[in-house]
Design a protein around this motif. Structure first.
Motif, PDB file in Angstrom:
ATOM      1  N   GLU A 290       0.541  -1.194   0.069  1.00  0.00           N
ATOM      2  CA  GLU A 290      -0.036  -0.121   0.274  1.00  0.00           C
ATOM      3  C   GLU A 290       1.179   0.943  -0.317  1.00  0.00           C
ATOM      4  O   GLU A 290       1.809   0.749   0.205  1.00  0.00           O
ATOM      5  CB  GLU A 290      -1.104  -0.220   1.753  1.00  0.00           C
ATOM      6  CG  GLU A 290      -1.682  -1.008   1.204  1.00  0.00           C
ATOM      7  CD  GLU A 290      -2.688  -1.033   2.239  1.00  0.00           C
ATOM      8  OE1 GLU A 290      -3.445   0.193   1.993  1.00  0.00           O
ATOM      9  OE2 GLU A 290      -2.836  -1.719   2.975  1.00  0.00           O
ATOM     10  N   ASP A 291       0.557   1.936  -0.112  1.00  0.00           N
ATOM     11  CA  ASP A 291       1.234   3.246  -0.308  1.00  0.00           C
ATOM     12  C   ASP A 291       0.627   4.948   1.232  1.00  0.00           C
ATOM     13  O   ASP A 291      -0.067   5.051   0.939  1.00  0.00           O
ATOM     14  CB  ASP A 291       0.290   4.148  -1.514  1.00  0.00           C
ATOM     15  CG  ASP A 291       1.700   5.604  -2.203  1.00  0.00           C
ATOM     16  OD1 ASP A 291       2.284   5.909  -1.507  1.00  0.00           O
ATOM     17  OD2 ASP A 291       1.117   6.245  -3.217  1.00  0.00           O
ATOM     18  N   GLU A 293       2.665   7.027   1.352  1.00  0.00           N
ATOM     19  CA  GLU A 293       2.512   8.685   0.950  1.00  0.00           C
ATOM     20  C   GLU A 293       0.610   9.522   0.542  1.00  0.00           C
ATOM     21  O   GLU A 293       0.559   9.975   0.642  1.00  0.00           O
ATOM     22  CB  GLU A 293       3.261   8.917  -0.486  1.00  0.00           C
ATOM     23  CG  GLU A 293       3.695   8.392  -0.379  1.00  0.00           C
ATOM     24  CD  GLU A 293       4.933   9.354   0.405  1.00  0.00           C
ATOM     25  OE1 GLU A 293       4.780  10.597   0.877  1.00  0.00           O
ATOM     26  OE2 GLU A 293       6.532   8.942   1.689  1.00  0.00           O
ATOM     27  N   ASP A 294       0.084   8.091   0.959  1.00  0.00           N
ATOM     28  CA  ASP A 294      -1.735   8.645   0.511  1.00  0.00           C
ATOM     29  C   ASP A 294      -2.252   8.748   1.588  1.00  0.00           C
ATOM     30  O   ASP A 294      -2.206   8.073   2.766  1.00  0.00           O
ATOM     31  CB  ASP A 294      -1.953   7.153   0.023  1.00  0.00           C
ATOM     32  CG  ASP A 294      -4.048   8.172  -0.615  1.00  0.00           C
ATOM     33  OD1 ASP A 294      -3.589   8.304   0.428  1.00  0.00           O
ATOM     34  OD2 ASP A 294      -4.429   7.229  -1.161  1.00  0.00           O
ATOM     35  N   ASP A 296      -5.095   9.210   3.161  1.00  0.00           N
ATOM     36  CA  ASP A 296      -5.928   8.580   3.216  1.00  0.00           C
ATOM     37  C   ASP A 296      -6.157   6.356   4.195  1.00  0.00           C
ATOM     38  O   ASP A 296      -6.157   6.002   4.932  1.00  0.00           O
ATOM     39  CB  ASP A 296      -7.203   7.756   2.522  1.00  0.00           C
ATOM     40  CG  ASP A 296      -8.035   9.370   2.646  1.00  0.00           C
ATOM     41  OD1 ASP A 296      -8.011  10.218   3.586  1.00  0.00           O
ATOM     42  OD2 ASP A 296      -8.645   9.745   1.414  1.00  0.00           O
TER      43      ASP A 296
END
Length: 319
Positions: A290-291, A293-294, A296
């Protein structure tokens, strides 16, 4: 149960005309009553003696913190006022009556009398309204008299510490409010703070709702779905790794996110070298998929990790 002189006087004065004088302490150290039979025996701290006032002799040694319930006149009482507390019943009542009443007080209360606690709150917080409700004590405290240059919070906590320190109480605090019609909602805040505080931090005594708002939000948001149904495949992989590995990827991720993904601070928090952390974070990122940097994604992971931590605590205390 241990009590202090003020609790005893509060109860005795309901049955007998009485007066209290001398040294007083809020500490709950006084045990069950005993007749004072040996006139050479010292008055010991934490003891409660019942005797005729005329038998008090100024030659008797006295420790600071003894309580003496006496009847009738007590000519020598003044010699002990700096070390002992005297509860004197007026008249020449039979010693058995006050002695039996004292025994009844200790038998009746497995805990501190509720009306005594309420009266203490009202005296420490003038203008407050304190009462019992379903085995709880509720107090509406007026904060305006507590206002100082630094705000009311510090003075409020200082006075509460004085109360809970002497009576072994646990206190939940709501946010301040001014609309009396919203009292029920703020009562729910204080109740939630107390319940969560007792569960997650039982060693402390005062719990502020602001410190447990996220905890309460997460508890109320889980509905009927088991927590693991909210996990992504990547998060499940990290949990599977931790079951058999000496190094916890979940704990590393939790600290990394709590430090706003600052590598230097995370390494210091985990007591590992920066390069070791970077290698570990690389493996975590591959497994998680998963990112981070996001924002959410980070928020969802932090909420799930917090919920997982809470679930572990609940299981530990309820198993």
């Amino acid at each position: 149960m241990k009590v202090n002189a003020e609790i005893l006087f509060h109860e005795i004065s309901r049955e007998f005309p009485a007066e209290m004088t001398g040294y007083q302490s809020d500490e709950l150290i006084i045990g069950r009553p005993e007749f004072y039979l040996d006139e050479n025996m010292p008055f010991r701290a934490g003891h409660l003696y019942v005797m005729a006032g005329e038998r008090i002799s100024r030659r008797v040694p006295a420790e600071k913190g003894a309580v003496i319930l006496c009847t009738g006149t007590a000519p020598q009482m003044s010699y002990f006022l700096e070390r002992c507390c005297f509860i004197r019943t007026r008249g020449n009542a039979d010693l058995l009556r006050p002695f039996n009443l004292l025994q009844t007080i200790f038998d009746r209360y497995a805990q501190i009398p509720v009306d005594y606690v309420c009266s203490k709150f009202d005296s420490v917080f003038p203008g407050s309204i304190t009462f019992e409700n379903r085995a709880n004590i509720i107090s509406f405290i007026e904060t305006d008299p507590l206002e100082k240059e630094s705000g009311y919070e510090a003075e409020l906590l200082r006075r509460i510490d004085l109360l809970v320190g002497t009576m072994d109480l646990k206190v939940g605090l709501s946010a301040p409010f001014t609309d009396p019609y919203s009292a029920r909602q703020y009562y729910s805040q204080a109740k939630a703070a107390l319940e969560n505080g007792l569960l997650f931090h039982p060693e402390t005594t005062c719990y502020n709702f602001d410190d447990y708002a996220l905890t309460e939000l997460i508890l109320n948001a889980q509905s009927d779905l088991p927590l693991d149904l909210y996990f992504s495949d990547g998060l499940r992989g990290l949990l599977d790794h931790d079951r058999d590995a000496p190094i916890s990827y979940i704990e590393t991720l939790r600290v990394y996110l709590s430090q706003n993904m600052n590598v230097t601070r995370t390494a210091a928090e985990l007591f590992i070298h920066r390069s070791t952390l970077l290698e570990r974070l690389s493996r975590i990122a591959r497994e998680l998929g998963e990112d981070l940097e996001d924002p959410d994604v980070r928020l969802r992971l932090q909420i799930l990790l917090k919920a997982l931590e809470m679930q572990d605590t609940v299981q530990k205390y309820t198993s």
